[in-house]
Structure formats: C-alpha cells, structure tokens
Design an enzyme around this catalytic site. Sequence first.
Site, PDB file in Angstrom:
ATOM      1  N   LYS A 145       1.237  -1.216  -0.143  1.00 12.09           N
ATOM      2  CA  LYS A 145       0.407   0.079   0.192  1.00 12.09           C
ATOM      3  C   LYS A 145       0.647   1.019   0.252  1.00 12.09           C
ATOM      4  CE  LYS A 145      -2.308  -1.329   3.889  1.00 12.09           C
ATOM      5  NZ  LYS A 145      -1.384  -2.279   4.446  1.00 12.09           N
ATOM      6  N   ARG A 178      -9.049   0.866  10.470  1.00 12.20           N
ATOM      7  CA  ARG A 178      -8.584  -0.273  10.154  1.00 12.20           C
ATOM      8  C   ARG A 178      -9.258  -0.935  10.753  1.00 12.20           C
ATOM      9  NH1 ARG A 178      -2.355   0.401   9.793  1.00 12.20           N
ATOM     10  NH2 ARG A 178      -1.446  -1.397  10.142  1.00 12.20           N
ATOM     11  N   ARG A 182      12.229  -6.658   4.939  1.00 12.09           N
ATOM     12  CA  ARG A 182      11.666  -4.446   4.104  1.00 12.09           C
ATOM     13  C   ARG A 182      12.874  -4.194   5.254  1.00 12.09           C
ATOM     14  NH1 ARG A 182       5.919  -3.154   4.736  1.00 12.09           N
ATOM     15  NH2 ARG A 182       6.130  -2.828   6.893  1.00 12.09           N
ATOM     16  N   ARG A 231      12.275  -2.917  10.937  1.00 18.41           N
ATOM     17  CA  ARG A 231      11.176  -1.932  12.106  1.00 18.41           C
ATOM     18  C   ARG A 231      11.385  -3.279  12.709  1.00 18.41           C
ATOM     19  NH1 ARG A 231       6.264   0.062   7.820  1.00 18.41           N
ATOM     20  NH2 ARG A 231       4.977  -0.860   9.832  1.00 18.41           N
ATOM     21  N   ARG A 274       0.550  -8.749  13.513  1.00 13.26           N
ATOM     22  CA  ARG A 274      -0.176  -7.993  12.662  1.00 13.26           C
ATOM     23  C   ARG A 274      -1.263  -8.440  11.608  1.00 13.26           C
ATOM     24  NH1 ARG A 274       5.055  -5.717  10.244  1.00 13.26           N
ATOM     25  NH2 ARG A 274       3.268  -3.822   9.553  1.00 13.26           N
TER      26      ARG A 274
HETATM   27  P1  AMP Z   1       1.460   0.746   9.419  1.00 12.43           P
HETATM   28  O1  AMP Z   1       2.442   0.970   8.861  1.00 12.43           O
HETATM   29  O2  AMP Z   1       0.325   0.855   8.691  1.00 12.43           O
HETATM   30  O3  AMP Z   1       1.869  -1.109   9.309  1.00 12.43           O
HETATM   31  O4  AMP Z   1       1.136   0.684  10.621  1.00 12.43           O
HETATM   32  C1  AMP Z   1       2.621   0.084  11.991  1.00 12.43           C
HETATM   33  C2  AMP Z   1       1.254   0.562  13.195  1.00 12.43           C
HETATM   34  O5  AMP Z   1       0.675   1.483  13.288  1.00 12.43           O
HETATM   35  C3  AMP Z   1       0.222  -0.424  13.245  1.00 12.43           C
HETATM   36  O6  AMP Z   1       0.435  -2.101  12.969  1.00 12.43           O
HETATM   37  C4  AMP Z   1      -0.331   0.107  14.224  1.00 12.43           C
HETATM   38  O7  AMP Z   1       0.111   0.234  15.828  1.00 12.43           O
HETATM   39  C5  AMP Z   1       0.070   1.398  13.933  1.00 12.43           C
HETATM   40  N1  AMP Z   1      -1.271   1.747  13.254  1.00 12.43           N
HETATM   41  C6  AMP Z   1      -1.325   2.633  11.991  1.00 12.43           C
HETATM   42  N2  AMP Z   1      -2.590   2.778  11.701  1.00 12.43           N
HETATM   43  C7  AMP Z   1      -3.400   2.552  12.463  1.00 12.43           C
HETATM   44  C8  AMP Z   1      -4.584   2.736  12.386  1.00 12.43           C
HETATM   45  N3  AMP Z   1      -5.630   3.141  11.553  1.00 12.43           N
HETATM   46  N4  AMP Z   1      -4.892   2.102  14.219  1.00 12.43           N
HETATM   47  C9  AMP Z   1      -4.538   1.955  14.476  1.00 12.43           C
HETATM   48  N5  AMP Z   1      -3.293   1.509  14.554  1.00 12.43           N
HETATM   49  C10 AMP Z   1      -2.861   2.048  13.502  1.00 12.43           C
END
Ligand code: AMP
Length: 209
Positions: A13, A88, A122, A155, A166
Amino acid sequence: MNLVFLGPPGAGKGTIATIAKEFYDIPHISTGDLFRYNIKNDTVLGKEVKAILASGDLVPDSVTIKMVEDRFTKDDCKNGFILDGFPRTIFQAEALKEMKELDAVVNFILDREEIIKRLSGRRMCKSTGKIYHIIYNPPKIEGIDDETGEALIQREDDKKEAILNRLDVYATQTEPLISYYREKGIIVDIDASKSPEEVFASVKKALAK
Ligand code: AMP
C-alpha cells in the site's frame, strides 16, 4: 479524489501510494508513518504508542481518529488524499464517514506466504522512510540507504513474532472492512502480487472507470 488503500501489512500500500500521490497530486496519509514520526521525535503521542507499534497491536481508535482529524485540517487535503492504513476497524470507518466522503477503496490482495516473505525482508531508512527489500528491491550497497548513506533498519514490527500478530490483528479487526465497503459498492480489488509498476497500472485503470 478521496481514496483509501486497504489490505494486509506488506501488500505494498505504501509503495503504491508513493507513486499514486505524484500521479494524482494528492497527499499520502499513512497513519503508521505519522505514528513513527511521533516516536522518532519522542512526542507525547510517540511515547504513548511506541510499545503498541512494536508489538503489532492497534493504537486505540480514539487516538488514531483524532490524529487523522488533525491531519485533514491541513490545506493539502483540499483536492483529495490517499489514506494508507486507516481505517483499520469498523469504528474508524464509521468515524471517517462523518469526516469525508470516499470515491474508492482500493483493496490490495496478497496471500499470507508472500506477505511474510515481503515483511521479513523489508528494510527502511529511518530518516527518510524510504523502503527496500533485501531481495526484491535491494539498495546499491547492502544495508545502506542509496541517498543518505545511513544504515538501513528493520522495523521492530517486521520481526517474526510481530508479523504474525499483525496478520491476526488484520484478520480479526481490519478484514471485516472489505465486506463493509463492498456493500457500499466502492471497493476496487487489486492483485498486489505483481511489480509496483504493474500494480499501479491496475489501480490507475480501475480508478479511471
Ligand atoms: P503500518 O505502517 O500501516 O503497518 O502501521 C504500523 C502500526 O501503526 C500498526 O501495526 C499499528 O500499531 C499502528 N497503526 C497504524 N494505523 C493504525 C490505525 N488506523 N489504527 C490503529 N493503529 C494503527
């Protein structure tokens, strides 16, 4: 154009959003990036969410929704946006409905095995956020960012245990959004297994309809 990019972690994404934001001239709003920015700068919000991100759990809805609401007040959102990683949960989707009307929700489809391969390989440049993959998109010099010369990092949540968490969190809390948006007739399904150029070409074609 008001867009949401939906799909499991590692589906690309963020990568596609970086291409699409230039093409459509709209901002890429990644809630994950916003949280990581706050963590890096050791803000109050950053302190609050650091451990949550490392585990792969979700940040509470109220905190996340407030952050997105604030982001929408910026001028660059006037002509649209690409939301990446938000909503989410159904609760977040309901909150978003009150803030903005969506043109499309792009659903990135990728199987579990490929997701794990992508996430575990990654790597990221901490200061610019640029993303690499040790096999699919390696830097010119192993472990070093092409532009800044800094050491690449993995990360915390791209480590095995967090990846599995996740994926569980995605299946239970986020996947229901696919039916939620399908019922509204705004979902566009995209095969995310191809190269970024091919995936973006299908997104562009689907959105032109
Ligand atoms: P991402 O980079 O989108 O994979 O997000 C990394 C982490 O940020 C996720 O595993 C959550 O801990 C937090 N996070 C990101 N977006 C959200 C969301 N919309 N709601 C809750 N937690 C989020």
